[in-house]
Scaffold this motif. Sequence first.
Motif, PDB file in Angstrom:
ATOM      1  N   ILE A   1     -43.420 -35.619   1.553  1.00 25.60           N
ATOM      2  CA  ILE A   1     -43.126 -34.192   1.764  1.00 25.60           C
ATOM      3  C   ILE A   1     -42.502 -33.607   0.498  1.00 25.60           C
ATOM      4  CG2 ILE A   1     -41.659 -32.593   3.042  1.00 25.60           C
ATOM      5  CD1 ILE A   1     -42.163 -34.359   5.515  1.00 25.60           C
TER       6      ILE A   1
ATOM      7  N   TRP B   1     -51.128 -38.632   0.783  1.00 23.27           N
ATOM      8  CA  TRP B   1     -50.991 -38.783   2.243  1.00 23.27           C
ATOM      9  C   TRP B   1     -52.334 -39.183   2.856  1.00 23.27           C
ATOM     10  CZ3 TRP B   1     -47.143 -35.168   5.150  1.00 23.27           C
ATOM     11  CH2 TRP B   1     -46.850 -35.716   6.400  1.00 23.27           C
TER      12      TRP B   1
ATOM     13  N   PHE C   1     -42.482 -40.670   4.640  1.00 21.20           N
ATOM     14  CA  PHE C   1     -42.584 -39.274   5.078  1.00 21.20           C
ATOM     15  C   PHE C   1     -41.713 -38.322   4.257  1.00 21.20           C
ATOM     16  CE2 PHE C   1     -43.854 -41.724   8.861  1.00 21.20           C
ATOM     17  CZ  PHE C   1     -45.139 -41.228   9.010  1.00 21.20           C
TER      18      PHE C   1
ATOM     19  N   TYR D   1     -45.635 -41.207  14.784  1.00 26.50           N
ATOM     20  CA  TYR D   1     -44.895 -42.201  14.001  1.00 26.50           C
ATOM     21  C   TYR D   1     -43.777 -41.549  13.191  1.00 26.50           C
ATOM     22  CZ  TYR D   1     -44.216 -46.470  11.290  1.00 26.50           C
ATOM     23  OH  TYR D   1     -43.687 -47.601  10.722  1.00 26.50           O
ATOM     24  N   LEU D   2     -44.036 -40.366  12.671  1.00 28.78           N
ATOM     25  CA  LEU D   2     -43.008 -39.630  11.935  1.00 28.78           C
ATOM     26  C   LEU D   2     -41.817 -39.339  12.836  1.00 28.78           C
ATOM     27  CD1 LEU D   2     -41.809 -37.844   9.698  1.00 28.78           C
ATOM     28  CD2 LEU D   2     -43.359 -36.013  10.436  1.00 28.78           C
TER      29      LEU D   2
ATOM     30  N   TRP E   1     -38.084 -41.849  12.690  1.00 28.66           N
ATOM     31  CA  TRP E   1     -36.802 -41.244  12.316  1.00 28.66           C
ATOM     32  C   TRP E   1     -35.879 -41.083  13.518  1.00 28.66           C
ATOM     33  CZ3 TRP E   1     -34.551 -40.721   7.728  1.00 28.66           C
ATOM     34  CH2 TRP E   1     -35.348 -40.988   6.610  1.00 28.66           C
TER      35      TRP E   1
ATOM     36  N   LYS F   1     -52.982 -42.843   2.349  1.00 33.98           N
ATOM     37  CA  LYS F   1     -52.221 -43.657   3.302  1.00 33.98           C
ATOM     38  C   LYS F   1     -52.900 -43.658   4.661  1.00 33.98           C
ATOM     39  CE  LYS F   1     -48.434 -43.975   6.318  1.00 33.98           C
ATOM     40  NZ  LYS F   1     -48.193 -43.400   7.640  1.00 33.98           N
TER      41      LYS F   1
ATOM     42  N   GLU G   1     -50.029 -40.300  13.482  1.00 34.04           N
ATOM     43  CA  GLU G   1     -49.234 -40.044  12.286  1.00 34.04           C
ATOM     44  C   GLU G   1     -48.052 -39.128  12.605  1.00 34.04           C
ATOM     45  OE1 GLU G   1     -48.772 -40.696   8.040  1.00 34.04           O
ATOM     46  OE2 GLU G   1     -49.645 -41.719   9.766  1.00 34.04           O
ATOM     47  N   VAL G   2     -48.273 -38.132  13.454  1.00 37.95           N
ATOM     48  CA  VAL G   2     -47.181 -37.247  13.870  1.00 37.95           C
ATOM     49  C   VAL G   2     -46.205 -38.016  14.763  1.00 37.95           C
ATOM     50  CG1 VAL G   2     -46.604 -35.120  15.082  1.00 37.95           C
ATOM     51  CG2 VAL G   2     -48.709 -35.251  13.732  1.00 37.95           C
TER      52      VAL G   2
END
Length: 367
Positions: A295, A309, A291, A343-344, A348, A312, A340-341
């Motif tokens: 970015i 992206w 990520f 998991y981001l 983290w 992926k 995907e959001v």
Amino acid sequence: MILWGALMVVAALLVQDLLLVYFFYRRFKSYDQSPLTKEDLPTVSILVPARNEENVLPVCLKGLSGLDYPEEKLQVIVADDHSDDQTGRILNEWVGESPNRLKVEIAGKYPHLNGKANALAQMAHEASGEFLLFTDADCEVNPQWVQAMVKAFSPRAGLVVGLTSVRRVGLFGKLQGQDWWLTLGMIKVSSDLGNLLTAVGNNMLINHKAYRRVGGFEGLPFSVTEDFMMGKAMKTAGFYPVFQYSKESQLLTKSETGLVSLLEQRKRWMKGARSLPWYWQALLVFQVLFFPMVISILFYAPLLGAGLWMCKLVFQVIFVRGLAKKVDIYIPLWELFIFEVYYLVISWSTIVCYFWPSKINWKERKY
């Protein structure tokens, strides 16, 4: 320099994802051995520890009551691990309904172990089956579960891992389910390549003799991931554990109900992952680094970053959908993109939680 570094990391992850897709679709292995007649089926002891599980126990026990396995060859051992709710009463009533059920009261016999491992070690001493089959009180088994796990066993394996799926209840639960698909998918691929990453404590079968050969749970060092340590001990002893990924070996588990409990769970798993060989840890790090790296690429080259992206996401969709389809579960595309959001944020947040100076809270015990 930053752009090239980010490109190298992202490229490495895309290669990793492509290989996962390839090995899953092209090298998938089913470990079903020769069909067993009713007379050939071995004796099995199922071990189910419980601590403050009054809300989920009825579903678990109902599943265990409906197993398609000869009753005379099945022993079910349950344990009340110092619960302060109605867990003990529920277990007592259920055990009293059949002679092949046994309830164990847990003592602090092995203080060097975590609470669950301490309970399992004591329960295993009461087991009479040729095989030990482990699950948790918050899981729901299907009628074919025991037979599917037994048929996947071979002496070379010593240990068989079954498939655990998160119940698809609510968006938060469905997203956690996708997280499990990704993790279990990597475990399946590594298993089929001859190197199971970890055992999964709520769905694993161990040959009783092999269990004793490695010293049982009481012979393991302290860990908050006792299943990982058991898998490691089995491999050290010369066994090659396998992952039986099938609809019949599948059981359901509950999702975490909130962000705090989810991060506690992942912090505990991350502790266990620190014992993996360095190259496996590196692969997991690549997953998390994707990520910030992509970015960075978006900042310097928006079209290139967006394209990478998307690549992926395509690999991930193919992989997760393939995993789910194997057990007749359909996952809509919109869920996969929302994941995907999720998991981001979760990946983290887990890192922050892991390094936060606090103990792990697991079943009202701190480690």
